[in-house]
Design a protein around this motif. Structure first.
Motif, PDB file in Angstrom:
ATOM      1  N   MET A  82      63.456  50.274  53.010  1.00  0.00           N
ATOM      2  CA  MET A  82      63.718  49.276  54.129  1.00  0.00           C
ATOM      3  C   MET A  82      62.355  48.405  53.917  1.00  0.00           C
ATOM      4  SD  MET A  82      62.757  50.603  58.255  1.00  0.00           S
ATOM      5  CE  MET A  82      63.460  52.161  57.824  1.00  0.00           C
ATOM      6  N   ASP A  83      62.773  47.204  54.215  1.00  0.00           N
ATOM      7  CA  ASP A  83      61.813  46.409  54.168  1.00  0.00           C
ATOM      8  C   ASP A  83      60.859  46.116  55.371  1.00  0.00           C
ATOM      9  OD1 ASP A  83      62.826  44.526  56.309  1.00  0.00           O
ATOM     10  OD2 ASP A  83      63.889  43.432  54.753  1.00  0.00           O
ATOM     11  N   GLU A  84      59.856  45.372  55.235  1.00  0.00           N
ATOM     12  CA  GLU A  84      58.721  45.724  56.296  1.00  0.00           C
ATOM     13  C   GLU A  84      59.258  44.757  57.915  1.00  0.00           C
ATOM     14  OE1 GLU A  84      55.578  47.124  56.671  1.00  0.00           O
ATOM     15  OE2 GLU A  84      56.522  48.075  54.985  1.00  0.00           O
ATOM     16  N   LYS A  85      60.034  43.569  57.448  1.00  0.00           N
ATOM     17  CA  LYS A  85      60.547  42.976  58.430  1.00  0.00           C
ATOM     18  C   LYS A  85      61.531  44.001  59.345  1.00  0.00           C
ATOM     19  CE  LYS A  85      63.635  38.839  59.509  1.00  0.00           C
ATOM     20  NZ  LYS A  85      64.197  37.733  59.032  1.00  0.00           N
ATOM     21  N   GLU A 143      59.056  46.759  61.058  1.00  0.00           N
ATOM     22  CA  GLU A 143      58.545  45.995  62.463  1.00  0.00           C
ATOM     23  C   GLU A 143      59.343  45.597  63.611  1.00  0.00           C
ATOM     24  OE1 GLU A 143      55.439  44.934  64.649  1.00  0.00           O
ATOM     25  OE2 GLU A 143      55.460  45.557  62.438  1.00  0.00           O
ATOM     26  N   ALA A 144      60.822  45.282  63.119  1.00  0.00           N
ATOM     27  CA  ALA A 144      61.604  45.052  64.049  1.00  0.00           C
ATOM     28  C   ALA A 144      62.032  46.335  65.073  1.00  0.00           C
ATOM     29  CB  ALA A 144      62.823  44.252  63.749  1.00  0.00           C
ATOM     30  N   LEU A 145      62.351  47.603  64.142  1.00  0.00           N
ATOM     31  CA  LEU A 145      62.397  48.533  64.760  1.00  0.00           C
ATOM     32  C   LEU A 145      61.413  49.253  65.758  1.00  0.00           C
ATOM     33  CD1 LEU A 145      64.373  50.192  61.652  1.00  0.00           C
ATOM     34  CD2 LEU A 145      65.345  49.641  64.030  1.00  0.00           C
ATOM     35  N   LEU A 146      60.255  48.991  65.065  1.00  0.00           N
ATOM     36  CA  LEU A 146      59.107  49.636  65.783  1.00  0.00           C
ATOM     37  C   LEU A 146      58.798  48.703  67.322  1.00  0.00           C
ATOM     38  CD1 LEU A 146      56.374  50.233  62.973  1.00  0.00           C
ATOM     39  CD2 LEU A 146      57.582  51.681  64.536  1.00  0.00           C
ATOM     40  N   GLU A 147      59.074  47.590  67.017  1.00  0.00           N
ATOM     41  CA  GLU A 147      59.136  46.632  68.307  1.00  0.00           C
ATOM     42  C   GLU A 147      60.085  46.941  69.331  1.00  0.00           C
ATOM     43  OE1 GLU A 147      59.207  42.356  67.147  1.00  0.00           O
ATOM     44  OE2 GLU A 147      57.385  42.726  66.188  1.00  0.00           O
ATOM     45  N   CYS A 148      61.477  47.492  68.938  1.00  0.00           N
ATOM     46  CA  CYS A 148      62.371  48.069  69.829  1.00  0.00           C
ATOM     47  C   CYS A 148      61.920  49.283  70.360  1.00  0.00           C
ATOM     48  CB  CYS A 148      63.676  48.154  69.006  1.00  0.00           C
ATOM     49  SG  CYS A 148      65.187  48.784  69.695  1.00  0.00           S
ATOM     50  N   CYS A 149      61.379  50.023  69.529  1.00  0.00           N
ATOM     51  CA  CYS A 149      60.885  51.367  70.048  1.00  0.00           C
ATOM     52  C   CYS A 149      59.886  51.133  71.160  1.00  0.00           C
ATOM     53  CB  CYS A 149      60.219  52.118  69.095  1.00  0.00           C
ATOM     54  SG  CYS A 149      61.555  52.910  67.641  1.00  0.00           S
ATOM     55  N   GLU A 150      58.798  50.191  71.129  1.00  0.00           N
ATOM     56  CA  GLU A 150      57.953  50.015  72.050  1.00  0.00           C
ATOM     57  C   GLU A 150      58.554  49.406  73.331  1.00  0.00           C
ATOM     58  OE1 GLU A 150      55.555  47.139  69.873  1.00  0.00           O
ATOM     59  OE2 GLU A 150      54.316  48.859  69.006  1.00  0.00           O
ATOM     60  N   ARG A 151      59.655  48.471  73.341  1.00  0.00           N
ATOM     61  CA  ARG A 151      60.234  48.035  74.440  1.00  0.00           C
ATOM     62  C   ARG A 151      60.961  49.038  75.033  1.00  0.00           C
ATOM     63  NH1 ARG A 151      62.037  44.267  70.848  1.00  0.00           N
ATOM     64  NH2 ARG A 151      64.107  45.170  70.514  1.00  0.00           N
ATOM     65  N   ASN A 152      61.313  50.002  74.498  1.00  0.00           N
ATOM     66  CA  ASN A 152      62.204  51.383  74.983  1.00  0.00           C
ATOM     67  C   ASN A 152      61.372  52.556  75.240  1.00  0.00           C
ATOM     68  OD1 ASN A 152      65.008  49.953  75.471  1.00  0.00           O
ATOM     69  ND2 ASN A 152      64.347  49.494  73.451  1.00  0.00           N
ATOM     70  N   VAL A 153      60.014  52.763  75.101  1.00  0.00           N
ATOM     71  CA  VAL A 153      59.369  53.987  74.883  1.00  0.00           C
ATOM     72  C   VAL A 153      59.603  54.818  76.077  1.00  0.00           C
ATOM     73  CG1 VAL A 153      57.262  52.932  75.902  1.00  0.00           C
ATOM     74  CG2 VAL A 153      57.076  54.920  74.295  1.00  0.00           C
ATOM     75  N   GLU A 154      59.765  54.198  77.340  1.00  0.00           N
ATOM     76  CA  GLU A 154      59.894  55.064  78.603  1.00  0.00           C
ATOM     77  C   GLU A 154      61.155  55.957  78.559  1.00  0.00           C
ATOM     78  OE1 GLU A 154      61.924  51.162  79.255  1.00  0.00           O
ATOM     79  OE2 GLU A 154      59.858  51.659  78.769  1.00  0.00           O
ATOM     80  N   VAL A 155      62.156  55.635  77.795  1.00  0.00           N
ATOM     81  CA  VAL A 155      63.165  56.587  77.668  1.00  0.00           C
ATOM     82  C   VAL A 155      63.247  57.337  76.331  1.00  0.00           C
ATOM     83  CG1 VAL A 155      64.709  55.010  79.259  1.00  0.00           C
ATOM     84  CG2 VAL A 155      64.596  54.569  77.003  1.00  0.00           C
ATOM     85  N   ASN A 160      70.041  56.268  59.456  1.00  0.00           N
ATOM     86  CA  ASN A 160      69.141  57.173  59.584  1.00  0.00           C
ATOM     87  C   ASN A 160      67.683  57.042  58.997  1.00  0.00           C
ATOM     88  OD1 ASN A 160      70.936  59.458  60.258  1.00  0.00           O
ATOM     89  ND2 ASN A 160      72.262  59.179  58.415  1.00  0.00           N
ATOM     90  N   MET A 161      67.485  55.853  58.182  1.00  0.00           N
ATOM     91  CA  MET A 161      66.095  55.601  58.121  1.00  0.00           C
ATOM     92  C   MET A 161      65.584  55.073  59.403  1.00  0.00           C
ATOM     93  SD  MET A 161      65.365  53.925  54.260  1.00  0.00           S
ATOM     94  CE  MET A 161      67.132  53.148  53.909  1.00  0.00           C
ATOM     95  N   GLY A 162      66.345  54.321  60.113  1.00  0.00           N
ATOM     96  CA  GLY A 162      65.953  53.598  61.309  1.00  0.00           C
ATOM     97  C   GLY A 162      65.585  54.868  62.456  1.00  0.00           C
ATOM     98  N   PHE A 163      66.280  56.037  62.127  1.00  0.00           N
ATOM     99  CA  PHE A 163      66.081  57.165  62.881  1.00  0.00           C
ATOM    100  C   PHE A 163      64.900  57.856  62.739  1.00  0.00           C
ATOM    101  CE2 PHE A 163      70.550  57.149  64.306  1.00  0.00           C
ATOM    102  CZ  PHE A 163      70.297  57.286  65.710  1.00  0.00           C
TER     103      PHE A 163
END
Length: 74
Positions: free
Chosen positions: A1-4, A7-19, A52-55
């Motif tokens: 998985m590349d860094e871009k 980073e996008a997946l981590l940002e998505c997690c941060e946006r949805n951290v409450e759920v 599954n890498m995203g998970f």
């Protein structure tokens, strides 16, 4: 998985951290993998490892957030 992508997946997690919780992650992973496994379209089978890498990134993110909450370092 590349860094871009990471980073996008981590940002998505941060946006949805409450759920996000381990149970929600397990449900989503099971749901996606069940759909891929039962689909007649075999093209989606090629995407399973990427999905599954995203998970894995999501699980790592949640573990780090829990460590921050309970004060442990993991």
């Amino acid at each position: 998985m590349d860094e871009k992508m990471k980073e996008a997946l981590l940002e998505c997690c941060e946006r949805n951290v409450e759920v996000i919780s381990p149970a929600v992650i397990n449900f989503a992973k099971d749901l996606v993998n069940t759909a891929i496994a039962t689909s007649d379209n075999k093209v989606d089978d090629m995407f399973a490892p990427i999905i599954n890498m995203g998970f894995e990134v999501l699980e790592d993110f949640v573990a780090k957030q829990v460590d921050k909450i309970d004060g442990t370092v993991g």
